[in-house]
Enzyme design. Sequence first.
Site, PDB file in Angstrom:
ATOM      1  N   HIS A 120      21.861  56.794  80.154  1.00 34.17           N
ATOM      2  CA  HIS A 120      21.922  56.809  78.692  1.00 34.17           C
ATOM      3  C   HIS A 120      21.708  58.226  78.182  1.00 34.17           C
ATOM      4  CE1 HIS A 120      17.811  55.835  79.989  1.00 34.17           C
ATOM      5  NE2 HIS A 120      17.386  56.564  78.964  1.00 34.17           N
ATOM      6  N   HIS A 138      20.221  60.245  74.919  1.00 29.43           N
ATOM      7  CA  HIS A 138      19.435  60.126  73.691  1.00 29.43           C
ATOM      8  C   HIS A 138      20.028  61.052  72.628  1.00 29.43           C
ATOM      9  CE1 HIS A 138      15.629  58.251  75.323  1.00 29.43           C
ATOM     10  NE2 HIS A 138      16.112  58.746  76.461  1.00 29.43           N
TER      11      HIS A 138
END
Length: 134
Positions: A99, A101
């Site tokens: 992922h 951020h």
Amino acid sequence: MNNCIFCKIANHEIPGKIIYEDDLCLAFLDLSQATDGHTLIIPKEHYDHFLDVDQDVLAHLIQVTQTVAKKLETKLNAQGFNIITNMNEVAGQTVKHFHIHIIPRYQSHEGFNPEFTDRSKDIDLDKIYNRIMN
Ligand code: AMP
Ligand code: ZN
């Protein structure tokens, strides 16, 4: 991937505050909200971390990261961003599904304060360079 919380969000098996979605990826609000609008961009396919991600998928994800950041700039009046990915526990990765951020920044000093320590007086830059290049 079995029991991966971000796979479950990607498959709509558990809820998330999704702010962008296409065939390959989605963006949803991080529960912790280090700053207002703190968002995660994930591929729908499971990859453990940055180094595992297919390069075409990665190129798409970084483009979507820019699109979403533009939306947050407009909608939340963000003044800047930190864009980061943590890889492996040593770097603070807690969810083992890649992922990115997006951390919007505002004038106030809110819940995210990255600092780079200046170690230039203590290290040998040539030595580090040579280790990488040789
Ligand atoms: P990292 O430390 O880079 O692995 O970041 C994982 C992030 O995922 C943390 O900032 C958590 O707050 C966030 N997170 C964990 N579970 C969820 C969830 N179900 N929905 C949204 N964010 C989550
Ligand atoms: Zn996963």
